[in-house]
Design a protein around this motif. Sequence first.
Motif, PDB file in Angstrom:
ATOM      1  N   ARG A  12       0.811  -1.219   0.000  1.00 45.73           N
ATOM      2  CA  ARG A  12       0.000   0.000   0.000  1.00 45.73           C
ATOM      3  C   ARG A  12       0.843   1.269   0.000  1.00 45.73           C
ATOM      4  O   ARG A  12       0.332   2.352  -0.204  1.00 45.73           O
ATOM      5  CB  ARG A  12      -0.917   0.003   1.210  1.00 45.73           C
ATOM      6  N   VAL A  13       2.129   1.127   0.221  1.00 39.17           N
ATOM      7  CA  VAL A  13       3.035   2.277   0.242  1.00 39.17           C
ATOM      8  C   VAL A  13       3.160   2.817  -1.181  1.00 39.17           C
ATOM      9  O   VAL A  13       3.303   2.066  -2.134  1.00 39.17           O
ATOM     10  CB  VAL A  13       4.426   1.864   0.784  1.00 39.17           C
ATOM     11  N   THR A  14       3.093   4.138  -1.327  1.00 44.71           N
ATOM     12  CA  THR A  14       3.139   4.713  -2.675  1.00 44.71           C
ATOM     13  C   THR A  14       4.557   4.923  -3.194  1.00 44.71           C
ATOM     14  O   THR A  14       4.799   4.816  -4.379  1.00 44.71           O
ATOM     15  CB  THR A  14       2.384   6.058  -2.725  1.00 44.71           C
ATOM     16  N   HIS A  15       5.514   5.219  -2.320  1.00 44.46           N
ATOM     17  CA  HIS A  15       6.900   5.398  -2.764  1.00 44.46           C
ATOM     18  C   HIS A  15       7.655   4.098  -2.520  1.00 44.46           C
ATOM     19  O   HIS A  15       7.817   3.664  -1.387  1.00 44.46           O
ATOM     20  CB  HIS A  15       7.576   6.544  -2.007  1.00 44.46           C
ATOM     21  N   ARG A  16       8.104   3.468  -3.594  1.00 43.05           N
ATOM     22  CA  ARG A  16       8.763   2.173  -3.500  1.00 43.05           C
ATOM     23  C   ARG A  16      10.155   2.281  -4.109  1.00 43.05           C
ATOM     24  O   ARG A  16      10.328   2.177  -5.317  1.00 43.05           O
ATOM     25  CB  ARG A  16       7.939   1.140  -4.238  1.00 43.05           C
ATOM     26  N   PRO A  17      11.187   2.517  -3.303  1.00 42.03           N
ATOM     27  CA  PRO A  17      12.524   2.784  -3.830  1.00 42.03           C
ATOM     28  C   PRO A  17      13.149   1.640  -4.627  1.00 42.03           C
ATOM     29  O   PRO A  17      13.781   1.879  -5.659  1.00 42.03           O
ATOM     30  CB  PRO A  17      13.361   3.108  -2.600  1.00 42.03           C
ATOM     31  N   GLU A  18      12.991   0.412  -4.197  1.00 44.36           N
ATOM     32  CA  GLU A  18      13.634  -0.695  -4.913  1.00 44.36           C
ATOM     33  C   GLU A  18      13.047  -0.911  -6.314  1.00 44.36           C
ATOM     34  O   GLU A  18      13.799  -1.038  -7.275  1.00 44.36           O
ATOM     35  CB  GLU A  18      13.589  -1.985  -4.090  1.00 44.36           C
ATOM     36  N   PRO A  19      11.732  -0.951  -6.478  1.00 43.64           N
ATOM     37  CA  PRO A  19      11.209  -1.063  -7.840  1.00 43.64           C
ATOM     38  C   PRO A  19      11.619   0.119  -8.715  1.00 43.64           C
ATOM     39  O   PRO A  19      11.883  -0.047  -9.896  1.00 43.64           O
ATOM     40  CB  PRO A  19       9.691  -1.120  -7.646  1.00 43.64           C
ATOM     41  N   GLU A  20      11.690   1.298  -8.124  1.00 39.22           N
ATOM     42  CA  GLU A  20      12.143   2.474  -8.888  1.00 39.22           C
ATOM     43  C   GLU A  20      13.571   2.271  -9.383  1.00 39.22           C
ATOM     44  O   GLU A  20      13.897   2.565 -10.523  1.00 39.22           O
ATOM     45  CB  GLU A  20      12.047   3.737  -8.040  1.00 39.22           C
ATOM     46  N   ARG A  21      14.436   1.766  -8.515  1.00 42.32           N
ATOM     47  CA  ARG A  21      15.825   1.495  -8.908  1.00 42.32           C
ATOM     48  C   ARG A  21      15.875   0.439 -10.008  1.00 42.32           C
ATOM     49  O   ARG A  21      16.661   0.542 -10.939  1.00 42.32           O
ATOM     50  CB  ARG A  21      16.642   1.034  -7.708  1.00 42.32           C
ATOM     51  N   ALA A  22      15.050  -0.587  -9.882  1.00 39.06           N
ATOM     52  CA  ALA A  22      15.021  -1.651 -10.886  1.00 39.06           C
ATOM     53  C   ALA A  22      14.574  -1.112 -12.244  1.00 39.06           C
ATOM     54  O   ALA A  22      15.167  -1.435 -13.279  1.00 39.06           O
ATOM     55  CB  ALA A  22      14.098  -2.779 -10.435  1.00 39.06           C
ATOM     56  N   VAL A  23      13.544  -0.279 -12.253  1.00 39.07           N
ATOM     57  CA  VAL A  23      13.046   0.298 -13.507  1.00 39.07           C
ATOM     58  C   VAL A  23      14.099   1.212 -14.126  1.00 39.07           C
ATOM     59  O   VAL A  23      14.342   1.167 -15.338  1.00 39.07           O
ATOM     60  CB  VAL A  23      11.720   1.067 -13.274  1.00 39.07           C
ATOM     61  N   THR A  24      14.760   2.003 -13.311  1.00 38.25           N
ATOM     62  CA  THR A  24      15.803   2.903 -13.816  1.00 38.25           C
ATOM     63  C   THR A  24      16.943   2.106 -14.437  1.00 38.25           C
ATOM     64  O   THR A  24      17.399   2.410 -15.544  1.00 38.25           O
ATOM     65  CB  THR A  24      16.330   3.807 -12.680  1.00 38.25           C
ATOM     66  N   LEU A  25      17.401   1.069 -13.741  1.00 40.20           N
ATOM     67  CA  LEU A  25      18.484   0.241 -14.277  1.00 40.20           C
ATOM     68  C   LEU A  25      18.057  -0.448 -15.568  1.00 40.20           C
ATOM     69  O   LEU A  25      18.819  -0.494 -16.541  1.00 40.20           O
ATOM     70  CB  LEU A  25      18.934  -0.793 -13.252  1.00 40.20           C
ATOM     71  N   ALA A  26      16.830  -0.971 -15.609  1.00 38.89           N
ATOM     72  CA  ALA A  26      16.338  -1.643 -16.817  1.00 38.89           C
ATOM     73  C   ALA A  26      16.290  -0.679 -17.991  1.00 38.89           C
ATOM     74  O   ALA A  26      16.695  -1.018 -19.106  1.00 38.89           O
ATOM     75  CB  ALA A  26      14.953  -2.234 -16.560  1.00 38.89           C
ATOM     76  N   ARG A  27      15.822   0.524 -17.754  1.00 37.27           N
ATOM     77  CA  ARG A  27      15.731   1.529 -18.813  1.00 37.27           C
ATOM     78  C   ARG A  27      17.127   1.886 -19.339  1.00 37.27           C
ATOM     79  O   ARG A  27      17.356   1.936 -20.543  1.00 37.27           O
ATOM     80  CB  ARG A  27      15.030   2.778 -18.279  1.00 37.27           C
ATOM     81  N   GLU A  28      18.087   2.102 -18.438  1.00 42.53           N
ATOM     82  CA  GLU A  28      19.449   2.446 -18.842  1.00 42.53           C
ATOM     83  C   GLU A  28      20.120   1.295 -19.585  1.00 42.53           C
ATOM     84  O   GLU A  28      20.807   1.503 -20.584  1.00 42.53           O
ATOM     85  CB  GLU A  28      20.278   2.819 -17.612  1.00 42.53           C
ATOM     86  N   THR A  29      19.905   0.091 -19.101  1.00 41.05           N
ATOM     87  CA  THR A  29      20.501  -1.084 -19.733  1.00 41.05           C
ATOM     88  C   THR A  29      19.922  -1.297 -21.121  1.00 41.05           C
ATOM     89  O   THR A  29      20.650  -1.569 -22.077  1.00 41.05           O
ATOM     90  CB  THR A  29      20.271  -2.332 -18.849  1.00 41.05           C
ATOM     91  N   ARG A  30      18.619  -1.156 -21.244  1.00 41.22           N
ATOM     92  CA  ARG A  30      17.966  -1.332 -22.544  1.00 41.22           C
ATOM     93  C   ARG A  30      18.402  -0.262 -23.526  1.00 41.22           C
ATOM     94  O   ARG A  30      18.585  -0.521 -24.710  1.00 41.22           O
ATOM     95  CB  ARG A  30      16.453  -1.326 -22.375  1.00 41.22           C
ATOM     96  N   ALA A  31      18.625   0.965 -23.028  1.00 44.70           N
ATOM     97  CA  ALA A  31      19.075   2.054 -23.893  1.00 44.70           C
ATOM     98  C   ALA A  31      20.465   1.774 -24.448  1.00 44.70           C
ATOM     99  O   ALA A  31      20.824   2.261 -25.523  1.00 44.70           O
ATOM    100  CB  ALA A  31      19.077   3.371 -23.117  1.00 44.70           C
ATOM    101  N   ALA A  32      21.246   0.961 -23.738  1.00 42.27           N
ATOM    102  CA  ALA A  32      22.588   0.587 -24.197  1.00 42.27           C
ATOM    103  C   ALA A  32      22.528  -0.582 -25.188  1.00 42.27           C
ATOM    104  O   ALA A  32      23.569  -1.062 -25.632  1.00 42.27           O
ATOM    105  CB  ALA A  32      23.459   0.211 -23.004  1.00 42.27           C
ATOM    106  N   GLY A  33      21.328  -1.037 -25.520  1.00 39.07           N
ATOM    107  CA  GLY A  33      21.169  -2.103 -26.508  1.00 39.07           C
ATOM    108  C   GLY A  33      21.220  -3.501 -25.926  1.00 39.07           C
ATOM    109  O   GLY A  33      21.350  -4.476 -26.662  1.00 39.07           O
ATOM    110  N   ILE A  34      21.104  -3.611 -24.633  1.00 35.71           N
ATOM    111  CA  ILE A  34      21.149  -4.915 -23.977  1.00 35.71           C
ATOM    112  C   ILE A  34      19.723  -5.356 -23.653  1.00 35.71           C
ATOM    113  O   ILE A  34      18.911  -4.564 -23.175  1.00 35.71           O
ATOM    114  CB  ILE A  34      21.994  -4.837 -22.685  1.00 35.71           C
TER     115      ILE A  34
END
Length: 59
Positions: A12-34
Amino acid sequence: MIRVFSEKISTRVTHRPEPERAVTLARETRAAGIVVTPVVHEHKRLGHGLALTELAERT
């Protein structure tokens, strides 16, 4: 590369730091073509209803 993000707070918590970190890393990794394949142990840990839709749109 395998990265594990773990969070043990209420869904129920609205701010979820770990999923945010995971999404950020996934976006950066995908942008690098991986290829990125997220694996979630329990889908309810991602959020509910509209939160899942917003997550899908951001990635």
